[in-house]
Design an enzyme around this catalytic site. Sequence first.
Site, PDB file in Angstrom:
ATOM      1  N   SER A 176       4.649  -7.610  -2.344  1.00 19.48           N
ATOM      2  CA  SER A 176       3.397  -8.015  -2.971  1.00 19.48           C
ATOM      3  C   SER A 176       3.330  -9.544  -3.095  1.00 19.48           C
ATOM      4  O   SER A 176       3.504 -10.249  -2.101  1.00 19.48           O
ATOM      5  CB  SER A 176       3.247  -7.327  -4.331  1.00 19.48           C
ATOM      6  OG  SER A 176       1.936  -7.473  -4.822  1.00 19.48           O
ATOM      7  N   ASP A 408      -2.953   1.173   1.234  1.00 19.69           N
ATOM      8  CA  ASP A 408      -2.866   0.091   0.250  1.00 19.69           C
ATOM      9  C   ASP A 408      -4.047  -0.874   0.375  1.00 19.69           C
ATOM     10  O   ASP A 408      -4.223  -1.497   1.424  1.00 19.69           O
ATOM     11  CB  ASP A 408      -1.549  -0.663   0.456  1.00 19.69           C
ATOM     12  CG  ASP A 408      -1.351  -1.787  -0.546  1.00 19.69           C
ATOM     13  OD1 ASP A 408      -2.055  -1.806  -1.575  1.00 19.69           O
ATOM     14  OD2 ASP A 408      -0.472  -2.637  -0.310  1.00 19.69           O
ATOM     15  N   HIS A 434       1.639   0.456  -1.544  1.00 18.59           N
ATOM     16  CA  HIS A 434       2.134  -0.897  -1.716  1.00 18.59           C
ATOM     17  C   HIS A 434       3.667  -0.913  -1.674  1.00 18.59           C
ATOM     18  O   HIS A 434       4.324  -0.315  -2.523  1.00 18.59           O
ATOM     19  CB  HIS A 434       1.636  -1.388  -3.078  1.00 18.59           C
ATOM     20  CG  HIS A 434       1.467  -2.866  -3.186  1.00 18.59           C
ATOM     21  ND1 HIS A 434       0.699  -3.610  -2.331  1.00 18.59           N
ATOM     22  CD2 HIS A 434       1.956  -3.754  -4.098  1.00 18.59           C
ATOM     23  CE1 HIS A 434       0.712  -4.877  -2.704  1.00 18.59           C
ATOM     24  NE2 HIS A 434       1.474  -4.994  -3.760  1.00 18.59           N
TER      25      HIS A 434
END
Length: 487
Positions: A176, A408, A434
């Site tokens: 991320s 995602d 994710h």
Amino acid sequence: MEMTTLTMVLFLLSMLWSVSHGFVPPRTFRNSLSRSGSNNYLTTEELWFNQTLDHFSPYDHRQFEQRYYEFLDYFRPAENGPIFLKICGESACNGITNDYISVLAKKFGAAVVSLEHRYYGKSSPFKSLSTENLRYLSSKQALFDLAVFRQRYQESLNLKHNRESTENPWFVFGVSYSGALSAWFRLKFPHLTCGSLASSAVVLAVYNFTEFDQQIGESAGAECKAALQETTKLVEQRLASNGKALKKLFNAGELEIDGDFLYFLADAAVTAFQYGNPDTLCTPLVEAKNAGEDLVDAYAKYIKDYYLGKFGVSVQTYNQKHLKNPAVSEGSGDRLWWFQVCTEVAYFQVAPSNDSIRSSKVDTRYHLDLCKNVFGEGIYPDVEMTNIYYGGTEIAGSKIIFTNGSQDPWRHASKQISSPDMPSYVITCHNCGHGTDMRGCPQSPLSIEGNAQNCSSPDAVHKVRQHIIENIDLWLSQCKETGRSYM
């Protein structure tokens, strides 16, 4: 006798070096483990490093204590094993998570070290998180933190093993925002690492991120999307007629600003797809719609049972009164991340002009007003400058692996097209969200060692993981051939 004297001298030199270069002995620490048990972490033993506050000032020599962790169980120092630097992102870092990196560390005989992001968790330079004091919170400062830490840790390792100038091969990991930092670290400091894994890496700063909501619609499928859109319309109607009762139904009475409440409801839907649990949301919602039941009640039950319950989100995360609080606390991460959003990357998750799932009231004005209300006048995200500095999806790095999950919504801020020396892989399956390559499916509760058996297409995850292993193996071997820590 000579050996004893030599040993004492080395020990004293090591202690002296530790104090002068930032590393200090371990402190007493709290076992801050998630609800799933102690196996969630490879280690939770806190170590501390004296970090420079402002890497861009030649006059400011202030420092702060930054928390880090090390896991050496699989490390093979005699073979000059690699060092895996696992970057912590926009939250407190309470240890080294036992996800797929533990499998990789065991395979490659690697040490794993992890540095807490400045300001987050226990690595706060100030006792107050006022807007003025947040001036040193940025991805640019964080990258220099990592670079300085990497250098000092390598030197401490050489002292520990009585070596002079040996360089272990380093490889960087992140998911991320920390995935973006992983890519950016390789971009800005290619001489300090052999390569990086940028999992679900949000390298593109986006002002109006309409693709985010559009991906939720695609991931949901026609039936679930229609149910979500109808739920949003019903919520907007009830919010106008009896907002207090509606918010109370969702256990969100503290959210006085309607935009905060609507953002909270939108995020609750996002989480199901982002973290590999789409059926937890879609199954009860579609069933309620087909049975002619109250969709708002069905959605409220999902939020209370899953989003607030099992997933563990706090309603105050969305409360601007909470975000304005400058006191350092366990909930400070919310304010800190919004500061980075409001100054660097935006990622404003706004409703598209048509066919949106979230309320149209969650728009650009809502986000800009939040930034102004929480941090004061003059705070806004300089997205263009961020993308010029790092390159966005046109990042000009090398030896970076980009991975994304097909469901995602964040993948639209990541690099999804391979380029020479920067392979990109999208894991396609019903619940691939994710960071699936590192975390498995679903991601709450944590899947130990990133076990992929619960993914709807485990083979898709295994295939991408094999590509990851091949690239790491190749780039580490190239480092070792040259006797350097980078290529």
